[in-house]
Design a protein around this motif. Sequence first.
Motif: not given
Length: 546
Positions: A55-57, A63-66, A87-90, A165-173
């Motif tokens: 929903x947020x996307x 990416x990086x939005x607070x 979602x790649x957010x913070x 089948x939805x996959x979240x955006x790629x994430x780095x640790x």
Amino acid sequence: MHATMMNYPLTTHHLIARAAKLFGEIEIVSQAPDRSLVRHTYTDLYARSRALAHGLLAAGLQKGDRVATLMWNHHAHMEVYFGVPLAGGVYHTLNLRLSPEDLAHIVADAGDRYLVIDDVLLPLLAKFGPTPPFERIFVVRWTDQALPPGLLDYEGLIGAGAPAQWQPPPAHENDPIAMCYTSGTTGRPKGVVYSHRATVLHCLASALPDSLDLSVQDTLCPVVPMFHVNAWGLPFTATMVGAKQVNPGPHLQPDALLDLWVKERVNVSAGVPTIWMGIKKLVEQDPGKWPLQPGLRMVVGGSAAPESMIAAMDELGMRVIHAWGMTETTPLGSVSRLQPLHAQLPAAEQLKIRAKQGVAPPYVDMRIVDDEGREVAWDGVKIGELQVRGPWVANGYHGGVDSQDKWTTDGWFRTGDVATIDAHGYMQLTDRTKDLVKSGGEWISSVALENALMGHPDIAEAAVIAVPHPKWSERPIAVVVAKDGKQIDEAALTAYLAARFEKWWLPDAYVVRDEIPRGATGKFLKRTLREQYAGWFEGWADGTPG
């Protein structure tokens, strides 16, 4: 030669997916504002966190939005913990106990784009002014009240869920996932940004038997707010091990907590000493009213727990576990548990060790440093500033604010705490650098005096502060709150302390108050007290009343 191990990312995505797969039917219980209980499972948490991310996307999150939160402890707050990073957010937990001015500064400094808020906290949002500084505001609804114009329903954001089948955006640790701001007791609050990797490593360390010892067998109730250092990381750690989680919502009164603990068979909780003192008082008044789980473990942090409280809890069947940490340390920095070498010590000596802040977990290094920057020996006597480093210790503040004097040139974080460390690695805080009393060139620990005073049968709370003095530079005075029905006898208090401390340590005066001012995290506001009593010795030419 190269190692042959996989480069598997350490992300919180794995924690929630694993919990749904292995512990899907275990409950996450939330206490609503009306004290009714709302029940979800780890399966629900995973599905709803994915739906939130989706929903947020769709709402435009990049990416990086607070995404800020103004919420109590409950299932929707946990969904933000996992869903926003998916979602790649913070997510950025706002401390709802801070002043509107501090909140406005924090929101602007963090660059918060969206807000998720409990409907019962909408009056707090109004304090931001007629135009809150958020693009979109999503409201978690606990009541039937209509939403004000322009605000959106949180359940509508989640909608029908994320496609299978939805996959979240790629994430780095090393991607950021969360922000929390310091309490601001010594200046403007400063932002600390947590990563996937730091959070996962923190979970692994905190679950260890000699740390907080959490497992799938436990039922955990974090009383520490989710807006304060991620509730000490406990929602993540509990999810990792599959422990049942019981969230108290806005009901932090001792009787409400005890009722909830009994109803849900809670055997682990975590909070600050002031909450535990209230629990102790009620159980002492009516020991049979609340049949608690045997050996209920109560993690205490935020400020030092007096030996007297730990001993009293033991007698009531509750085991206090002393821990220490800071916003900058994610927050676990140490836990105090006895080792086999302590088994033969008298009970009083064991109690002294349990009242220390304890031993650092694996990968957290500690040292104490004197005023000249020299490392101090671990002998349990010599004091110095406590410095730490490790994979879940911050190396700067958001935006680079005030970093120069908080980190050493060789990479250690300067905590501002004064401590000793004994030969076995047990750290004990003796004070904050700003709270030490320097009298006639010698240091006096305000914390030691406070803990002793709170062991007196007539004292409920005590804060010791340094006050300017014409002869000795500074002298300690004690601000005290009497227990119900008790009167303060200053001579008796002095005699009580004299049996424990050198004469020159003893407070020059006692100030009796109905309460001691506290900050947003429950700590005494000693800065406020120092300002209020700064002129206490004015006109005393030699330290005696004129």
